[in-house]
Motif scaffolding. Structure first.
Motif, PDB file in Angstrom:
ATOM      1  N   ALA A 170     -38.592 109.085  79.596  1.00  0.00           N
ATOM      2  CA  ALA A 170     -38.004 108.240  79.341  1.00  0.00           C
ATOM      3  C   ALA A 170     -37.993 108.143  78.151  1.00  0.00           C
ATOM      4  CB  ALA A 170     -39.377 107.161  79.248  1.00  0.00           C
ATOM      5  N   HIS A 171     -36.645 108.248  77.719  1.00  0.00           N
ATOM      6  CA  HIS A 171     -36.189 108.545  76.297  1.00  0.00           C
ATOM      7  C   HIS A 171     -35.865 106.574  75.430  1.00  0.00           C
ATOM      8  CE1 HIS A 171     -33.505 110.890  72.960  1.00  0.00           C
ATOM      9  NE2 HIS A 171     -34.758 110.485  72.395  1.00  0.00           N
ATOM     10  N   THR A 172     -34.726 106.895  75.785  1.00  0.00           N
ATOM     11  CA  THR A 172     -33.571 105.155  74.427  1.00  0.00           C
ATOM     12  C   THR A 172     -34.220 104.646  75.380  1.00  0.00           C
ATOM     13  OG1 THR A 172     -31.458 106.407  75.612  1.00  0.00           O
ATOM     14  CG2 THR A 172     -32.110 106.751  73.632  1.00  0.00           C
ATOM     15  N   ILE A 183     -44.557 113.613  81.877  1.00  0.00           N
ATOM     16  CA  ILE A 183     -43.963 112.073  81.475  1.00  0.00           C
ATOM     17  C   ILE A 183     -43.319 113.202  79.687  1.00  0.00           C
ATOM     18  CG2 ILE A 183     -43.606 109.901  81.074  1.00  0.00           C
ATOM     19  CD1 ILE A 183     -45.485 109.489  83.161  1.00  0.00           C
ATOM     20  N   SER A 184     -42.517 112.886  79.866  1.00  0.00           N
ATOM     21  CA  SER A 184     -41.719 113.484  78.675  1.00  0.00           C
ATOM     22  C   SER A 184     -40.820 113.057  77.533  1.00  0.00           C
ATOM     23  CB  SER A 184     -41.442 114.915  78.475  1.00  0.00           C
ATOM     24  OG  SER A 184     -40.685 115.274  77.168  1.00  0.00           O
ATOM     25  N   HIS A 185     -40.748 112.287  76.693  1.00  0.00           N
ATOM     26  CA  HIS A 185     -39.913 111.471  76.100  1.00  0.00           C
ATOM     27  C   HIS A 185     -38.825 112.035  75.684  1.00  0.00           C
ATOM     28  CE1 HIS A 185     -39.151 108.116  74.014  1.00  0.00           C
ATOM     29  NE2 HIS A 185     -38.672 108.711  71.875  1.00  0.00           N
ATOM     30  N   HIS A 186     -38.688 113.210  75.279  1.00  0.00           N
ATOM     31  CA  HIS A 186     -37.475 113.730  74.911  1.00  0.00           C
ATOM     32  C   HIS A 186     -37.542 114.781  75.794  1.00  0.00           C
ATOM     33  CE1 HIS A 186     -38.673 113.734  70.393  1.00  0.00           C
ATOM     34  NE2 HIS A 186     -37.944 112.556  70.725  1.00  0.00           N
ATOM     35  N   PRO A 187     -36.003 114.068  76.450  1.00  0.00           N
ATOM     36  CA  PRO A 187     -34.788 114.909  77.866  1.00  0.00           C
ATOM     37  C   PRO A 187     -34.924 116.729  77.261  1.00  0.00           C
ATOM     38  CG  PRO A 187     -33.869 113.266  76.819  1.00  0.00           C
ATOM     39  CD  PRO A 187     -34.746 113.426  76.334  1.00  0.00           C
ATOM     40  N   PHE A 231     -42.651 102.394  88.912  1.00  0.00           N
ATOM     41  CA  PHE A 231     -43.236 101.706  88.573  1.00  0.00           C
ATOM     42  C   PHE A 231     -42.587 101.641  87.091  1.00  0.00           C
ATOM     43  CE2 PHE A 231     -45.328 101.664  84.424  1.00  0.00           C
ATOM     44  CZ  PHE A 231     -46.478  99.851  84.326  1.00  0.00           C
ATOM     45  N   LEU A 232     -42.432 102.753  86.860  1.00  0.00           N
ATOM     46  CA  LEU A 232     -41.836 103.486  84.985  1.00  0.00           C
ATOM     47  C   LEU A 232     -39.730 103.263  84.920  1.00  0.00           C
ATOM     48  CD1 LEU A 232     -43.146 107.192  84.864  1.00  0.00           C
ATOM     49  CD2 LEU A 232     -43.158 105.406  83.200  1.00  0.00           C
ATOM     50  N   ASN A 233     -39.271 102.893  86.241  1.00  0.00           N
ATOM     51  CA  ASN A 233     -37.722 102.456  86.256  1.00  0.00           C
ATOM     52  C   ASN A 233     -37.373 101.577  86.093  1.00  0.00           C
ATOM     53  OD1 ASN A 233     -36.830 105.453  87.169  1.00  0.00           O
ATOM     54  ND2 ASN A 233     -37.127 105.006  89.009  1.00  0.00           N
ATOM     55  N   GLN A 234     -38.465 100.631  87.106  1.00  0.00           N
ATOM     56  CA  GLN A 234     -38.346  99.363  87.029  1.00  0.00           C
ATOM     57  C   GLN A 234     -39.136  98.660  85.615  1.00  0.00           C
ATOM     58  OE1 GLN A 234     -40.577  96.971  90.283  1.00  0.00           O
ATOM     59  NE2 GLN A 234     -40.184  95.185  88.902  1.00  0.00           N
ATOM     60  N   LYS A 235     -40.465  99.502  84.699  1.00  0.00           N
ATOM     61  CA  LYS A 235     -40.762  98.832  84.124  1.00  0.00           C
ATOM     62  C   LYS A 235     -39.586  99.226  82.656  1.00  0.00           C
ATOM     63  CE  LYS A 235     -43.785  97.146  80.619  1.00  0.00           C
ATOM     64  NZ  LYS A 235     -44.235  96.552  80.695  1.00  0.00           N
ATOM     65  N   TYR A 236     -38.862  99.636  82.566  1.00  0.00           N
ATOM     66  CA  TYR A 236     -38.154 100.694  81.666  1.00  0.00           C
ATOM     67  C   TYR A 236     -36.695 101.215  82.287  1.00  0.00           C
ATOM     68  CZ  TYR A 236     -42.480 101.373  79.889  1.00  0.00           C
ATOM     69  OH  TYR A 236     -43.894 101.008  78.620  1.00  0.00           O
ATOM     70  N   PRO A 237     -36.370 100.275  82.871  1.00  0.00           N
ATOM     71  CA  PRO A 237     -34.667 100.493  83.839  1.00  0.00           C
ATOM     72  C   PRO A 237     -33.852 101.592  82.826  1.00  0.00           C
ATOM     73  CG  PRO A 237     -34.667  98.536  82.815  1.00  0.00           C
ATOM     74  CD  PRO A 237     -36.365  98.674  82.270  1.00  0.00           C
ATOM     75  N   ILE A 238     -33.052 101.923  83.566  1.00  0.00           N
ATOM     76  CA  ILE A 238     -31.923 103.604  82.963  1.00  0.00           C
ATOM     77  C   ILE A 238     -31.061 103.104  81.955  1.00  0.00           C
ATOM     78  CG2 ILE A 238     -30.288 105.311  83.364  1.00  0.00           C
ATOM     79  CD1 ILE A 238     -33.634 105.360  83.902  1.00  0.00           C
ATOM     80  N   TYR A 239     -30.192 101.229  82.510  1.00  0.00           N
ATOM     81  CA  TYR A 239     -29.397 100.520  82.224  1.00  0.00           C
ATOM     82  C   TYR A 239     -29.619 100.719  80.647  1.00  0.00           C
ATOM     83  CZ  TYR A 239     -31.582  96.118  82.146  1.00  0.00           C
ATOM     84  OH  TYR A 239     -32.151  94.697  81.814  1.00  0.00           O
ATOM     85  N   LEU A 240     -31.049 100.856  80.473  1.00  0.00           N
ATOM     86  CA  LEU A 240     -31.692 100.777  79.088  1.00  0.00           C
ATOM     87  C   LEU A 240     -31.319 101.526  77.821  1.00  0.00           C
ATOM     88  CD1 LEU A 240     -34.999  98.353  79.098  1.00  0.00           C
ATOM     89  CD2 LEU A 240     -31.991  97.542  78.089  1.00  0.00           C
ATOM     90  N   SER A 241     -30.746 102.877  78.801  1.00  0.00           N
ATOM     91  CA  SER A 241     -30.513 103.716  78.075  1.00  0.00           C
ATOM     92  C   SER A 241     -29.417 104.184  77.235  1.00  0.00           C
ATOM     93  CB  SER A 241     -30.677 104.821  79.042  1.00  0.00           C
ATOM     94  OG  SER A 241     -31.807 105.086  79.883  1.00  0.00           O
ATOM     95  N   GLU A 242     -29.217 104.832  76.713  1.00  0.00           N
ATOM     96  CA  GLU A 242     -27.953 105.327  75.144  1.00  0.00           C
ATOM     97  C   GLU A 242     -27.025 105.917  76.579  1.00  0.00           C
ATOM     98  OE1 GLU A 242     -26.808 104.085  72.779  1.00  0.00           O
ATOM     99  OE2 GLU A 242     -28.893 102.648  72.468  1.00  0.00           O
ATOM    100  N   LYS A 243     -25.673 105.614  76.759  1.00  0.00           N
ATOM    101  CA  LYS A 243     -24.802 106.469  76.981  1.00  0.00           C
ATOM    102  C   LYS A 243     -24.938 107.803  77.455  1.00  0.00           C
ATOM    103  CE  LYS A 243     -21.181 103.294  77.786  1.00  0.00           C
ATOM    104  NZ  LYS A 243     -19.296 102.726  77.021  1.00  0.00           N
ATOM    105  N   TRP A 244     -25.613 108.319  76.699  1.00  0.00           N
ATOM    106  CA  TRP A 244     -25.259 110.417  76.320  1.00  0.00           C
ATOM    107  C   TRP A 244     -26.698 110.419  76.489  1.00  0.00           C
ATOM    108  CZ3 TRP A 244     -29.926 111.112  73.307  1.00  0.00           C
ATOM    109  CH2 TRP A 244     -30.125 109.378  72.209  1.00  0.00           C
ATOM    110  N   ASP A 245     -27.914 109.812  76.726  1.00  0.00           N
ATOM    111  CA  ASP A 245     -28.756 109.822  77.027  1.00  0.00           C
ATOM    112  C   ASP A 245     -29.276 110.925  78.895  1.00  0.00           C
ATOM    113  OD1 ASP A 245     -31.585 110.493  77.104  1.00  0.00           O
ATOM    114  OD2 ASP A 245     -32.236 108.669  76.251  1.00  0.00           O
ATOM    115  N   ASN A 246     -30.530 111.181  79.240  1.00  0.00           N
ATOM    116  CA  ASN A 246     -31.023 111.728  79.911  1.00  0.00           C
ATOM    117  C   ASN A 246     -32.087 111.478  80.837  1.00  0.00           C
ATOM    118  OD1 ASN A 246     -30.536 113.091  82.440  1.00  0.00           O
ATOM    119  ND2 ASN A 246     -30.301 115.007  81.929  1.00  0.00           N
ATOM    120  N   ASN A 247     -32.616 110.287  81.479  1.00  0.00           N
ATOM    121  CA  ASN A 247     -33.603 110.057  82.072  1.00  0.00           C
ATOM    122  C   ASN A 247     -33.840 110.010  83.422  1.00  0.00           C
ATOM    123  OD1 ASN A 247     -34.585 109.011  78.775  1.00  0.00           O
ATOM    124  ND2 ASN A 247     -32.533 107.567  79.248  1.00  0.00           N
TER     125      ASN A 247
END
Length: 369
Positions: free
Chosen positions: A103-105, A67-71, A14-30
């Motif tokens: 789930a961060h950026t 579930i943490s917002h910050h990595p 659910f989380l991967n589909q709702k908040y896809p990793i491609y929305l992340s900034e390149k430096w992030d770790n989600n």
């Protein structure tokens, strides 16, 4: 109704589909850092950052998924050392069978992400991104497949996120045609070596996440019946209007700056808010926000709104805002994101049918009087 047998895999899906990793900034770790030791999730804890206190409270509440917002770390770990902060916390999670998802950026940038919940809390409507996403997050994949193998290949690629975008998955286009080839010496074709083979094929087109391109192409080669697979990757750039950093929205009715800031302070639950000074008590209607750290969006906020609220501001940011006589408020990294996570936790509880608790952690620093 609470589902006591909800699988952590369903939650991660659910989380991967709702908040896809491609929305992340390149430096992030989600994404999923650690799976829980039991598949069924008992309770979920949502937190701003993973700390010793959060783990203690999760154990006390018999929660086995955080579930943490910050990595915990922005880069991968080659070793887990119990003497480091990261290693110590990870080992505590593993020892107690607690899973960790971040789930961060990707959450920050989602149309119904962090800033959406902050905006709702302070009374904004008609919200849109302050900085819409405009980056090359996807590729277009084209390949050719015998008609009879179409379903098998599609299922393998869809399972990796191919053909998924926003609220849709399993998206593709297939056009019919005929493929021809002749296998030479040392080849292993589906026809006979040395003879021309004509196959009823389909040409398939679908988008794939750029960060999964290698895995998807390798899977295509593995499940495809041909010895040599013909495929093409094309660069595409999405200019999304609904996903992006920050939000800009409007109040139901204009408010005086002083009254608006008193209300924001009460909603945030903070002791004070740094503001551009001095300013006249102007009327505020259009508001820009960015939870966490959003100083880089200040020029956009000045152009698009009557006031900007964000965190992690410096002296020079206020210097710039003062030059333009623009109201700028430092609502703090902690207080701004905390507000967004409260609303998010309530949504997750409804959507996942699992007990979700937001842990009210204290900030990492305090004001010395």
């Amino acid at each position: 109704m609470i589902d006591k047998n909800k699988s952590y895999k369903d939650i991660v899906g659910f989380l991967n589909q709702k908040y896809p990793i491609y929305l992340s900034e390149k430096w992030d770790n989600n994404g999923l850092f650690i799976p829980p030791d039991r598949e069924a999730v008992t309770n979920i804890v949502v937190t701003l950052s993973l700390t010793e206190s959060v783990i203690e409270k999760a154990i006390a509440q018999k929660a086995n998924f955080i579930i943490s917002h910050h990595p915990l770390t922005l880069s991968g770990l080659k070793t887990i050392d119990s003497k480091t902060r990261e290693g110590h916390l990870l080992l505590r999670l593993i020892k107690n069978g607690i899973g960790l998802y971040v789930a961060h950026t990707n959450f920050d940038c989602h149309v119904e992400g962090l800033n959406y919940y902050i905006g709702k809390a302070i009374g904004l409507s008609k919200m849109e991104p302050l900085e819409p996403i405009n980056k090359d997050t996807h590729l277009k994949l084209e390949f050719y497949i015998p008609k009879e193998n179409e379903k098998t290949v599609f299922q393998a690629l869809y399972s990796l996120g191919a053909g998924a975008f926003n609220n849709y998955d399993s998206c593709s286009f297939a056009s019919k045609g005929f493929g021809s080839f002749r296998g030479l010496e040392n080849s292993s074709p589906i026809g006979k070596v040395g003879e021309l083979t004509i196959v009823n094929e389909v040409k398939v087109e679908m988008i794939i996440p750029k960060n999964k391109a290698v895995e998807i192409v390798e899977t295509l080669k593995r499940v495809h019946p041909y010895e040599e697979v013909a495929y093409y990757l094309h660069s595409i750039i999405f200019n999304e209007k609904k996903n992006g950093l920050g939000k800009v929205g409007v109040l139901r009715k204009a408010e005086k700056l002083s009254e608006f800031m008193k209300r924001v302070k009460a909603v945030l639950g903070c002791e004070s808010i740094e503001m551009t000074y001095p300013l006249e008590d102007i009327m505020i209607k259009r508001v820009s926000i960015c939870g966490g750290s959003g100083k880089h969006l200040l020029p956009l906020a000045i152009k698009r709104s009557d006031i900007y609220l964000t965190g992690d501001l410096s002296y020079h940011d206020f210097e710039k805002a003062a030059y333009y006589k623009f109201p700028l408020g430092n609502i703090g990294h902690f207080h701004s994101e905390r507000l967004g996570l409260i609303g998010w936790s309530e949504m997750l509880s409804r959507q996942l049918a699992v007990a979700v608790c937001f842990l009210e952690e204290e900030g990492m620093y305090s004001t010395v009087i």
